[in-house]
Write an enzyme that holds these catalytic residues in place. Structure first.
Site, PDB file in Angstrom:
ATOM      1  N   HIS A  41      24.466  24.330   0.313  1.00 39.37           N
ATOM      2  CA  HIS A  41      23.824  23.485   1.329  1.00 39.37           C
ATOM      3  C   HIS A  41      24.815  23.051   2.402  1.00 39.37           C
ATOM      4  O   HIS A  41      24.573  22.064   3.085  1.00 39.37           O
ATOM      5  CB  HIS A  41      23.203  22.233   0.705  1.00 39.37           C
ATOM      6  CG  HIS A  41      21.857  22.448   0.105  1.00 39.37           C
ATOM      7  ND1 HIS A  41      21.678  22.999  -1.127  1.00 39.37           N
ATOM      8  CD2 HIS A  41      20.612  22.187   0.573  1.00 39.37           C
ATOM      9  CE1 HIS A  41      20.388  23.060  -1.410  1.00 39.37           C
ATOM     10  NE2 HIS A  41      19.710  22.583  -0.387  1.00 39.37           N
ATOM     11  N   GLU A  88      10.954  31.619   3.677  1.00 40.03           N
ATOM     12  CA  GLU A  88      11.639  31.737   4.972  1.00 40.03           C
ATOM     13  C   GLU A  88      11.554  33.142   5.550  1.00 40.03           C
ATOM     14  O   GLU A  88      11.379  33.322   6.757  1.00 40.03           O
ATOM     15  CB  GLU A  88      13.118  31.336   4.851  1.00 40.03           C
ATOM     16  CG  GLU A  88      13.360  29.854   4.642  1.00 40.03           C
ATOM     17  CD  GLU A  88      13.308  29.439   3.174  1.00 40.03           C
ATOM     18  OE1 GLU A  88      13.024  30.306   2.312  1.00 40.03           O
ATOM     19  OE2 GLU A  88      13.538  28.245   2.894  1.00 40.03           O
TER      20      GLU A  88
END
Lengths: 326, 348
Positions: A129, A60
């Site tokens: 998450h 990322e």
């Protein structure tokens, strides 16, 4: 108007923009061959090929930078971060490069970059998450932040964000991709600034955004049965926030509650409350209030996860409290 | 540094002399420019942090002699003044930027670490170590998509190779076949920590093998060695459209920045490296080859010092400050129609 699911509205926006402009590309983890974790890029790889629909390695921090660098030369990348929690890894390039390059170059360069990412809690995904990170993004000068609450907004915002010359972060929600709603048949661009009155009312304003708009609407329905008419304002733009819209609604209802899925400190609620103080303090008949998550990392156990996140019942209770009917 | 190949540019003698003269004069200009910055910083005419380039001149000048300055897209870190000059950014505008003036290359919004000139394809200096790696690959991605002949060139130091962006970007640049040239100016220190104390593999080019990118190492003090190695590198990237990595062994004569006390390296070490001054190496060779005399060189020096003193510094001194009305002008695009619902909604 056709009914369309949230993911499909996003996919339609991609498809229209990629067909129109060969400089529009998308990149992220599993966006191409696999068609996207939430299907938002489904079919694009087959139509536009691997140079424009790019499966990235799980890096990322750097693919955000590659997208930023490409945007400096007129490419219009849409980066999908699979879960907003992973965006922490990309913050340096997003904040230190994309959001600042136009400014620190004295306006010579622009970064027309779009980042889409789902956040929020969904079905026991646990602490790493389930982040709600809009509070982090909205505090960065040079980065627009929008957050759609329905498929029409999701479609129109992505189209506008791709064409806008600023970097735009689109905060989506893991639990909303299957939400259905009406999307115009004709091309539509949703504004990237402002707010919308999702339900008019006179007694109190409920400010929501993204998933909490739905909690506010359900609470307003319930309150209506008790003779309380709550106005629901959808803050679809978080940076910049719509000062005028906030002021207009509070000046009408004289009471305000901000409803957010995120924990309260340094968040949308605190920022909207500050704006109410600055813009229309003397219009208030009661202190503004917040309905927010408990300030913890998100626990795994189903019962504990439920305890952390507010519901429409919490909104109803807070309204009654603010109105002195609790 | 034994073991480097001898300089052997495949040029006609007359061209070789002309190129050598240009490179020597440009390096001398860069040296004097940076020394002026040093002085002006001492008297606080320049603010912020200041990172100077003396000692490393052969790297930027040698590489760009093999490329197309002003056409190829160059990006670098915070030690960026000389890379900007080599791309053709006017020295006056670089100095005015350091002075924080409206006529500066970034209009006074960037400063020493953020020189930009889009018209010269100089895509900026960046302060986050390793940050430009992916930006450079992104520039290359755009050039590839647009079918253009230019390449992206990323100049960074050895310490940047300890960031994740080095590994992540090299991997993606290789997998995606991007036309980007990575130049590693290995000056042996990351701020004040030596490469021996911070880095497992001292030869930076060897770290690239894992990404299947061709890589080489060369003496960064001898500009003709740099030029020759860079020509191979540039040709590879431009012709094959795939990445290349070139490590140049070099040294900065001054500290990391102006606030560097220098306690981390010995006077003897600095003195040893000063004997490998890139200007002196080329000058001595040219004198030996009868291409220039010390007097001609000194005359250049006088000209350059006069230009800096009489033109460049006064331009910066006498330029206006940025207009306070522009303070928020470049944060967001104010008149973008898509912010307000598209052109049909009257959003400008």
């Amino acid at each position: 108007m056709a009914q369309m699911q949230f993911w499909d509205a996003i996919r339609r926006a991609y498809d229209e923009e990629m067909a129109r402009d060969p400089m529009v590309i998308t990149m992220g983890e599993d966006v191409a061959v696999a068609g996207g974790t939430y299907k938002a890029t489904n079919g694009l790889y087959e139509t536009y090929g691997g140079e424009r629909v790019i499966d990235t390695p799980i890096s990322e921090g750097s693919f955000m930078g590659i997208a930023t660098g490409a945007s400096m030369l007129g490419v219009r990348p849409v980066v999908e971060i699979m879960s907003v929690n992973f965006a922490w890894l990309a913050m340096d390039q997003l904040f230190n490069s994309a959001a600042k390059i136009r400014y620190m170059s004295g306006g010579q360069l622009m970064c027309p970059l779009v980042v889409r990412s789902p956040g929020g809690t969904a079905h026991q995904l646990a602490a790493q998450h389930s982040a709600r990170m809009e509070k982090v993004f909205m505090g960065i000068a040079g980065l627009r932040v929008v957050t759609p609450s329905n498929p029409k907004q999701a479609y129109g915002m992505l189209k506008a964000a791709i064409r806008c010359n600023d970097p735009v972060f689109i905060n989506e929600h893991e639990r909303m991709y299957n939400l259905a709603g009406e999307v115009p048949d004709e091309e539509y661009f949703h504004p990237l600034e402002g707010s919308e009155v999702a339900r008019p009312g006179r007694d109190i304003t409920l400010f929501g955004y993204n998933i909490s708009v739905h909690w506010c609407l359900r609470a307003a329905e319930e309150l209506s049965k008790q003779g309380i008419e709550a106005e629901v304002v959808d803050l679809f733009a978080l940076n910049p926030l719509d000062r005028e819209g906030i002021k207009a609604s509070v000046s009408k209802t004289h009471r305000a509650i901000i409803v957010e899925e995120a924990e309260a400190p340094v968040g949308v609620g605190s920022e909207v409350m500050a704006i109410i103080n600055e813009e229309c303090f003397w219009e208030l008949d009661a202190p503004p209030a917040r309905v927010s998550a408990v300030n913890t990392p998100i626990p795994y156990a189903a019962n504990l996860e439920k305890l952390v996140i507010p519901t429409e019942k919490d909104v109803v209770s807070k309204v009654l409290e603010v109105l002195g009917r609790g | 540094m034994p073991g480097y190949p001898p300089a052997a540019l495949l040029l006609e003698d007359s061209m070789k002399t002309a190129l050598r003269k240009k490179l020597l004069r440009d390096m001398l200009f860069a040296r004097r420019f940076e020394e002026q910055c040093y002085q002006d910083y001492q008297v606080r005419k320049i603010g912020g942090f200041l990172h100077l380039y003396p000692g490393q001149e052969a790297c930027a000048h040698g590489v760009m002699a093999a490329a197309r300055p002003g056409e190829d897209y160059v990006i670098t870190g915070y030690r960026d003044h000389v890379h900007a000059l080599v791309c053709g950014v006017p020295a006056k505008e670089v100095m005015a930027e350091l002075y924080g003036k409206a006529t500066g290359s970034s209009g006074g919004f960037g400063g020493s670490m953020h020189i930009f000139d889009a018209s010269k394809h100089f895509m900026g200096g960046y302060a986050l170590v390793g940050g430009p790696f992916p930006l450079a690959a992104g520039l290359a991605k755009a050039l590839k998509m647009q079918g253009r002949d230019e390449i992206a060139i990323c100049f960074l130091g050895d310490a940047a190779n300890n960031q994740g962006t080095f590994h992540e970007t090299l991997n993606m640049a290789s997998v995606w076949e991007l036309p980007v040239l990575f130049i590693c100016e290995n000056n042996l220190y990351g701020i004040g920590t030596s490469i021996e104390r911070s880095t497992a593999e001292l030869d930076q080019y060897k770290r690239v093998a894992a990404y299947r990118i061709p890589a080489a190492q060369a003496d960064g003090q001898d500009i003709e060695v740099v030029h020759e190695a860079a020509q191979i590198a540039v040709n590879h990237v431009r012709e094959k459209g795939t990445p290349y990595f070139l490590e140049l062994k070099t040294y900065r004569f001054r500290g990391h920045s102006m606030s560097d006390g220098g306690a981390y390296r010995s006077k003897e070490e600095v003195e040893e490296w000063r004997k490998k001054d890139p200007l002196e190496i080329l000058l001595a060779r040219m004198i030996e080859d009868g291409e220039i005399t010390r007097e001609e060189y000194d005359a250049w020096d006088e000209e350059i010092l006069s230009e800096i003193e009489d033109e460049i510094v006064p331009f910066a001194e006498n330029s206006p400050d940025p207009d306070p009305a522009d303070l928020t002008r470049y944060v967001l695009v104010e008149d973008d129609p898509y912010v307000h619902g598209g052109p049909s909604k009257g959003g400008a």
